[in-house]
Design an enzyme around this catalytic site. Structure first.
Site, PDB file in Angstrom:
ATOM      1  N   ASP A  81      20.408  36.922  25.274  1.00  0.00           N
ATOM      2  CA  ASP A  81      20.055  35.631  25.870  1.00  0.00           C
ATOM      3  C   ASP A  81      21.213  35.002  26.630  1.00  0.00           C
ATOM      4  O   ASP A  81      22.381  35.305  26.422  1.00  0.00           O
ATOM      5  CB  ASP A  81      19.536  34.665  24.806  1.00  0.00           C
ATOM      6  CG  ASP A  81      20.499  34.480  23.639  1.00  0.00           C
ATOM      7  OD1 ASP A  81      21.237  35.440  23.312  1.00  0.00           O
ATOM      8  OD2 ASP A  81      20.533  33.386  23.053  1.00  0.00           O
ATOM      9  N   GLU A 139      20.551  34.625  20.280  1.00  0.00           N
ATOM     10  CA  GLU A 139      21.792  34.422  19.518  1.00  0.00           C
ATOM     11  C   GLU A 139      22.292  32.997  19.682  1.00  0.00           C
ATOM     12  O   GLU A 139      22.913  32.438  18.778  1.00  0.00           O
ATOM     13  CB  GLU A 139      22.860  35.415  19.982  1.00  0.00           C
ATOM     14  CG  GLU A 139      24.076  35.510  19.071  1.00  0.00           C
ATOM     15  CD  GLU A 139      25.046  34.357  19.185  1.00  0.00           C
ATOM     16  OE1 GLU A 139      25.618  33.943  18.159  1.00  0.00           O
ATOM     17  OE2 GLU A 139      25.235  33.851  20.322  1.00  0.00           O
ATOM     18  N   GLU A 140      22.003  32.398  20.839  1.00  0.00           N
ATOM     19  CA  GLU A 140      22.469  31.046  21.122  1.00  0.00           C
ATOM     20  C   GLU A 140      21.569  29.969  20.524  1.00  0.00           C
ATOM     21  O   GLU A 140      21.808  28.782  20.736  1.00  0.00           O
ATOM     22  CB  GLU A 140      22.558  30.826  22.645  1.00  0.00           C
ATOM     23  CG  GLU A 140      23.502  31.764  23.376  1.00  0.00           C
ATOM     24  CD  GLU A 140      24.966  31.475  23.098  1.00  0.00           C
ATOM     25  OE1 GLU A 140      25.255  30.476  22.403  1.00  0.00           O
ATOM     26  OE2 GLU A 140      25.831  32.239  23.569  1.00  0.00           O
ATOM     27  N   HIS A 367      31.188  30.015  27.712  1.00  0.00           N
ATOM     28  CA  HIS A 367      30.311  28.842  27.827  1.00  0.00           C
ATOM     29  C   HIS A 367      30.775  27.906  28.951  1.00  0.00           C
ATOM     30  O   HIS A 367      30.546  26.699  28.883  1.00  0.00           O
ATOM     31  CB  HIS A 367      30.211  28.086  26.500  1.00  0.00           C
ATOM     32  CG  HIS A 367      29.453  28.822  25.451  1.00  0.00           C
ATOM     33  ND1 HIS A 367      28.685  28.203  24.492  1.00  0.00           N
ATOM     34  CD2 HIS A 367      29.319  30.149  25.200  1.00  0.00           C
ATOM     35  CE1 HIS A 367      28.125  29.101  23.704  1.00  0.00           C
ATOM     36  NE2 HIS A 367      28.510  30.304  24.116  1.00  0.00           N
TER      37      HIS A 367
END
Length: 394
Positions: A81, A139-140, A367
């Site tokens: 993702d 995962e996020e 990020h």
């Protein structure tokens, strides 16, 4: 002999894997919306003759490769993702999806694992065992994550998984792998705070209770928990990264909301922090005549590396990419990972893959809208993982 063959196979597929990475980078999808990514991954697996089970954990993909007649199963996992970030790298293969970007390198992870499938498929008659390839969604999506969804749907069975391995790109030097036994990454939690004051005209603040001023004091005071209430030897992070309040320049707001994250890897910090944070909130709000709501949401647990498997991984990394390229970490990282859910079920090892070089020295912050992973790490990642598989089944 086999390791030399692996090097040649990695070189054979490298350009293809880099092309895959660029396609994935250009077409990112958010957690549990990785529909096209899953189709793409499944098609790549089928191209080399592997079966691909789609829809595991909603958008996950699972494939098995039988290597000889061995009975043990090693699971290799990659996350797929992306993040809700507008890309600003200027790359020719930048995201086509507005407001969505692979800013955490999951496109790299997926590409590396697809490269691993291609190499292992060519040497499957020379290894005895089973490899389960898991391409995981979400995962996020803390605190839920995609790993628990896949576990619930039986990803660790049929065949039963004995051990699991995964990696993540990190701001270590290109060509390196970093790892440590036991706690590798921190528990990743979220906090939600709402300060409730009394609205009034901004020209007459004495008639209200200023939620913004209360929030400002609280934000600064909470930092002293880490510096004064926690053992200095513990790795703890308390970050307040979102604040909302106010409607107009001349209106004293009656409510402010704050969100943040709390990271730690020790049992002592886990026991102390949730209640200690509320103590601070309660006291600061009382001073400013405000009330509050508070929620501490436990997210991903500490990512624990099995010492025995980690020892094997370190030895394999040294043999495959050189002793100078193995980084043995002293302390757990403050990042969080939902691979930790797999590690709670089976002995596992999670590694960091260095992706920082002169090419991207100022653009290697995860990020971040300008995150630009050096693609040279792909070769290191494939080589390291394939050799870990070989050494695991010896």
């Amino acid at each position: 002999m086999l390791k030399g063959k692996v090097d040649k196979l990695v070189d054979k597929y490298l350009d293809e894997v880099i092309s895959i990475r660029r396609y994935l980078h250009q077409n990112p999808e958010l957690s549990l919306k990785e529909f096209e990514t899953s189709k793409f991954v499944a098609n790549e697996l089928r191209k080399i003759g592997l079966e691909a089970q789609e829809g595991v954990g909603k958008t996950g993909v699972v494939s098995n490769l039988n290597l000889g007649k061995g009975e043990k199963t090693l699971m290799l996992r990659a996350d797929m993702d992306a993040l809700p970030i507008q890309e600003e790298t200027g790359l020719p293969f930048s995201s086509k999806n507005p407001g969505v970007m692979h800013a955490c390198g999951h496109d790299i992870h997926t590409s590396i694992l697809l490269g691993v499938t291609k190499v292992l498929n060519e040497i499957k008659d020379e290894i005895n065992g089973n490899v389960k390839f898991v391409f995981q969604p979400a995962e996020e999506n803390n605190p839920v994550g995609g790993a628990p969804l896949m576990i619930k749907e039986g990803v660790l069975e049929n065949p039963h998984v004995d051990n699991a391995v995964a990696l993540h790109v990190w701001d270590y030097p290109i060509g390196t792998v970093a790892v440590k036994p036991n706690a590798m990454m921190s528990e990743s939690n979220r906090i939600f705070i709402t300060i409730k004051g009394q609205a009034s005209h901004a020209s007459k603040p004495h008639e209200g209770h200023d939620a913004i001023v209360c929030a400002a004091y609280l934000i600064t005071q909470l930092q002293t928990i880490v510096s004064r209430a926690i053992d200095p030897s513990d790795v703890v992070v308390l970050t307040l990264s979102k604040i909302n309040g106010g409607v107009r320049y001349n209106v004293l707001p009656g409510e402010v909301s704050i969100e943040g994250t709390v990271r730690y890897s020790s049992a002592e910090a886990c026991e102390i922090l949730p209640d200690k944070i509320e103590e601070f909130i309660k006291d600061v709000c009382k001073i400013h005549g405000c009330d509050y709501e508070y929620k501490f949401s436990h997210g991903y647990p500490v990512t624990m590396n099995d010492p025995k498997l980690t020892k094997l991984v370190k030895k394999s990394v040294v043999n495959s990419i050189g002793e100078d390229n193995l980084i043995e970490m002293d302390n757990p990282d403050t990042g969080g990972e939902d691979f930790s859910f797999f590690a709670k079920e089976v002995p596992s090892c999670f590694m960091f893959l260095g992706c920082k070089s002169e090419k991207n020295e100022d653009a290697c912050i995860l990020h971040n809208s300008r995150f630009n992973c050096d693609e040279d790490c792909i070769k290191t990642g494939i080589k390291a993982i394939v050799n870990i598989v070989i050494d695991y089944f010896k």
